[in-house]
Design a protein around this motif. Sequence first.
Motif, PDB file in Angstrom:
ATOM      1  N   HIS B  33       0.862  -6.380   3.426  1.00 15.64           N
ATOM      2  CA  HIS B  33       1.434  -7.570   2.803  1.00 15.64           C
ATOM      3  C   HIS B  33       2.942  -7.422   2.659  1.00 15.64           C
ATOM      4  CE1 HIS B  33       1.508  -5.022  -0.694  1.00 15.64           C
ATOM      5  NE2 HIS B  33       0.189  -4.928  -0.731  1.00 15.64           N
ATOM      6  N   ASN B  58      -3.509  -7.002  14.375  1.00 16.18           N
ATOM      7  CA  ASN B  58      -3.962  -8.365  14.698  1.00 16.18           C
ATOM      8  C   ASN B  58      -4.828  -8.374  15.959  1.00 16.18           C
ATOM      9  OD1 ASN B  58      -2.812  -9.685  12.516  1.00 16.18           O
ATOM     10  ND2 ASN B  58      -0.881 -10.109  13.579  1.00 16.18           N
ATOM     11  N   HIS B  61      -8.203  -6.718  15.166  1.00 20.53           N
ATOM     12  CA  HIS B  61      -9.056  -7.620  14.385  1.00 20.53           C
ATOM     13  C   HIS B  61      -9.636  -8.727  15.253  1.00 20.53           C
ATOM     14  CE1 HIS B  61      -7.139  -6.449  10.228  1.00 20.53           C
ATOM     15  NE2 HIS B  61      -7.798  -5.472  10.795  1.00 20.53           N
ATOM     16  N   HIS B  73      -9.713  -7.816   4.126  1.00 22.40           N
ATOM     17  CA  HIS B  73      -8.303  -7.531   3.859  1.00 22.40           C
ATOM     18  C   HIS B  73      -8.157  -7.187   2.381  1.00 22.40           C
ATOM     19  CE1 HIS B  73      -7.070  -9.483   7.717  1.00 22.40           C
ATOM     20  NE2 HIS B  73      -8.138 -10.221   7.483  1.00 22.40           N
ATOM     21  N   LYS B  75      -5.587  -6.420  -0.793  1.00 21.95           N
ATOM     22  CA  LYS B  75      -4.192  -6.446  -1.230  1.00 21.95           C
ATOM     23  C   LYS B  75      -4.065  -6.026  -2.684  1.00 21.95           C
ATOM     24  CE  LYS B  75      -4.011 -11.509  -1.756  1.00 21.95           C
ATOM     25  NZ  LYS B  75      -3.186 -12.689  -1.480  1.00 21.95           N
ATOM     26  N   PHE B 120      -0.198 -11.766   2.811  1.00 23.49           N
ATOM     27  CA  PHE B 120      -0.483 -10.922   3.973  1.00 23.49           C
ATOM     28  C   PHE B 120       0.482 -11.206   5.114  1.00 23.49           C
ATOM     29  CE2 PHE B 120      -4.827 -10.767   2.078  1.00 23.49           C
ATOM     30  CZ  PHE B 120      -4.893  -9.391   1.962  1.00 23.49           C
ATOM     31  N   THR B 122      -0.354  -9.793   8.164  1.00 21.72           N
ATOM     32  CA  THR B 122      -1.352  -9.878   9.236  1.00 21.72           C
ATOM     33  C   THR B 122      -2.100 -11.209   9.151  1.00 21.72           C
ATOM     34  OG1 THR B 122      -2.696  -8.598   7.715  1.00 21.72           O
ATOM     35  CG2 THR B 122      -1.789  -7.431   9.623  1.00 21.72           C
ATOM     36  N   GLU B 123      -2.723 -11.581  10.268  1.00 22.59           N
ATOM     37  CA  GLU B 123      -3.489 -12.829  10.317  1.00 22.59           C
ATOM     38  C   GLU B 123      -4.820 -12.681   9.567  1.00 22.59           C
ATOM     39  OE1 GLU B 123      -3.824 -13.204  14.512  1.00 22.59           O
ATOM     40  OE2 GLU B 123      -1.641 -13.425  14.749  1.00 22.59           O
ATOM     41  N   VAL B 124      -5.101 -13.677   8.741  1.00 23.78           N
ATOM     42  CA  VAL B 124      -6.369 -13.680   8.019  1.00 23.78           C
ATOM     43  C   VAL B 124      -7.167 -14.894   8.513  1.00 23.78           C
ATOM     44  CG1 VAL B 124      -7.477 -13.799   5.755  1.00 23.78           C
ATOM     45  CG2 VAL B 124      -5.313 -12.567   6.032  1.00 23.78           C
ATOM     46  N   ASP B 128     -12.779 -14.137   7.541  1.00 22.80           N
ATOM     47  CA  ASP B 128     -12.471 -12.834   6.939  1.00 22.80           C
ATOM     48  C   ASP B 128     -12.681 -12.881   5.420  1.00 22.80           C
ATOM     49  OD1 ASP B 128     -11.689 -12.303   9.503  1.00 22.80           O
ATOM     50  OD2 ASP B 128      -9.566 -12.002   9.042  1.00 22.80           O
ATOM     51  N   VAL B 130     -11.408 -11.259   1.536  1.00 20.77           N
ATOM     52  CA  VAL B 130     -10.239 -10.702   0.864  1.00 20.77           C
ATOM     53  C   VAL B 130     -10.677 -10.047  -0.449  1.00 20.77           C
ATOM     54  CG1 VAL B 130      -8.030 -11.254  -0.247  1.00 20.77           C
ATOM     55  CG2 VAL B 130      -8.669 -12.381   1.904  1.00 20.77           C
TER      56      VAL B 130
END
Lengths: 230, 230, 230, 230
Positions: B33, B58, B61, B73, B75, B120, B122-124, B128, B130
């Motif tokens: 993040h 990415n 994933h 993911h 955080k 984030f 990165t791509e979520v 996905d 969290v």
Amino acid sequence: MDVFVYGERRSLPADFHEFLTVSDTAIVSIDLHQGHLADTPDCPCPAPRAREVVEGVNRFHAAARALGIPIIHIKSVVRSDGSDDVNGIKSAWRYVFPLYVGPIPNSDQHAIEGSRWTQFVTEVADEDKVVQTKKRLSAFYPTDLDFLLRNMGVKRLVLNGCMTDCCILCTAFDASNRNYRVITVRDLVAGTNDELESAALKIMSLNTGLVMDSQDLIESWRVRRQRRSA
Amino acid sequence: MDVFVYGERRSLPADFHEFLTVSDTAIVSIDLHQGHLADTPDCPCPAPRAREVVEGVNRFHAAARALGIPIIHIKSVVRSDGSDDVNGIKSAWRYVFPLYVGPIPNSDQHAIEGSRWTQFVTEVADEDKVVQTKKRLSAFYPTDLDFLLRNMGVKRLVLNGCMTDCCILCTAFDASNRNYRVITVRDLVAGTNDELESAALKIMSLNTGLVMDSQDLIESWRVRRQRRSA
Amino acid sequence: MDVFVYGERRSLPADFHEFLTVSDTAIVSIDLHQGHLADTPDCPCPAPRAREVVEGVNRFHAAARALGIPIIHIKSVVRSDGSDDVNGIKSAWRYVFPLYVGPIPNSDQHAIEGSRWTQFVTEVADEDKVVQTKKRLSAFYPTDLDFLLRNMGVKRLVLNGCMTDCCILCTAFDASNRNYRVITVRDLVAGTNDELESAALKIMSLNTGLVMDSQDLIESWRVRRQRRSA
Amino acid sequence: MDVFVYGERRSLPADFHEFLTVSDTAIVSIDLHQGHLADTPDCPCPAPRAREVVEGVNRFHAAARALGIPIIHIKSVVRSDGSDDVNGIKSAWRYVFPLYVGPIPNSDQHAIEGSRWTQFVTEVADEDKVVQTKKRLSAFYPTDLDFLLRNMGVKRLVLNGCMTDCCILCTAFDASNRNYRVITVRDLVAGTNDELESAALKIMSLNTGLVMDSQDLIESWRVRRQRRSA
């Protein structure tokens, strides 16, 4: 007073009272038992480098007792039917450690309840406490250590034992995550080898708390005690 | 198939199905993040080396999603009143990391709920999951990750993210202690520096599970899937 | 097959396989030890109504062993120095239970490690398992029960023992929160008195799982086993 | 000062300072959200009796804030993909509660993240705290409540909300097991029905701590505060 920051001996700035105050401190001594320390071919999980800290740990514990600091000895014990390790879900190290060191003869006997492999090599005094349901790398899970520490009102933990780069490091992480102030005693822990022991101490010095030598720590505690009594 | 044992690339013997089976596997991506990755002077807890793994993560994933492997993911988020960190019991790293790197400006803003530092990089994807109550070094404590994994029936975890020598390593310990089979993706984690990143990977390769490159792991999963479909 | 819903015996609809499947079931027998059951004036924490379930529990366990269902006996054990109860933070019941029943002589001896008060009254077979770090009302905290259950692959728990309205009820909550399917055996648990025992069973029948009689449960297991073998 | 012991109003003896001291006390208010309280046919998990405590809870919280006592609001939130409940391992109540009350329409929407069912009905002040990963019956598992309480230095918990015989009771067990001193506020909790509410309060009065009325508790706190200031 000196600490080790990333492997370098340095003078500690002020404002570390939370780590160094004597009251509400406990020593957690990890896995100094025959299962790691026996100097025989059938030692189920040999940590030979840790034999060299035993005498120092005993001296350190004697000095701590004299200061009224409680000592908690942790040992690995698994049920003798293997249900919580070899006959259940095997510990990860049983898969991967042998990739590095080759087969570990007798490792199935490691920590078996009632066996001599669970006997402490270090001295355990009557007033010391024992936690005996460690089954993996941490002294916290799945044991009653955290519960015991709460009951004792402990806020600061001082770690010694073996091995620096697995059970000590893992316990230091768990303790700092749970908000205990952690000191790892540099000369009273032993790792797999020099490289990983040194690296683990560096990691702890950046993330989990202080890394100190036993003499410096004892001296710091004595000074604080005298100052308070003065 | 190749793994890294103590830093050395080696062919994996058979009998590691428990780690490599595709079903009941989940990917756990840790702390990629803005609080660590923002390339600005006010980044509250900089992990600049981790910016280099974002693109690879990415891609990894995306490949995993195509195989039906769920991605979780993680955080770090702390309450905005500071009650669970700077105004409560401070994280240990706030005391000791600056002994090594000097003052960390803006570190009080790290992981503050509602701030951009919890976004984030990165791509979520929609499918996905969290976990957003990480507050210290582990993805497991004090979060609902373990509970989520049980509900999903997950038995195998694949770790990527940052930093290799603290949150990844600590999470690998916690996961293996809880009997998850753990693979750390060597090229998709980033550490404090080369020395500690390398050491942490060695430690994980001996104690918590396998260390592999992403391409090898994806390839292994594809082969296993095809074999099963054949 | 019959269950008890809010105290009323009723026929169970289909779709309760998750609770009744024989495989991955374990029996958890709680605190049937001398500390609760001794019929002497110095019994430290008397639960006299529980003496009446001992014979039935033994029969039930024998039938379960014949079906290959593992049995886990839980007992309360506290350190003999009192550090995790009377000389630490005292158990809440030590404050409030006497407001109802008056002083409890010898209660300081309850669950003391090494004392006869920790001896099981029920039969413990060689193949049974024991969890011996229960220190408060739950069989789960701070013990290694959850860890053991994971290693055994257990998904379903069957509870018996004492007392229905405290340790049984608390354990049923903890078990269902952790996603185990829970059956409480109505005729093999005993409570403080009829009123609270009955109420606790009603609460469990609405919130934590099924409430059944031992004969019905054994019969259901036998039928399922035969069906599978047929 | 009066408490309720087994349903009977009685004068509390001295020596309950550990429960009644104002400092290090926090209020934990459980699940007073639309998912339980909405007075509409699509309310996913109706607890209509709890609507009657909302006004009293608001008043109690206002009085507590004036005394500087922190308030923690707990709410149930599950991931919107159902992974940690209906599409994972379903909560036990989903199986067994309908055996008593019949089908619960819309129950699949209970606690869905982002839905209006997770909105608090009670007033939440800026300085209050929120815990939002409750997913089963306890406010402790799998949430960060215990971690938050440690950071806040809390030793005493005061419970209100719903329902007395499941989430309140389960949380009271968990809190007392973790050594918090627990007071359940008799007139600010609501149960499934009179019988189970009354029984749950009796159980708590014997096992988890004190049961008191809100006015008595506020009055006791005020007296203690004035005494200290005098």
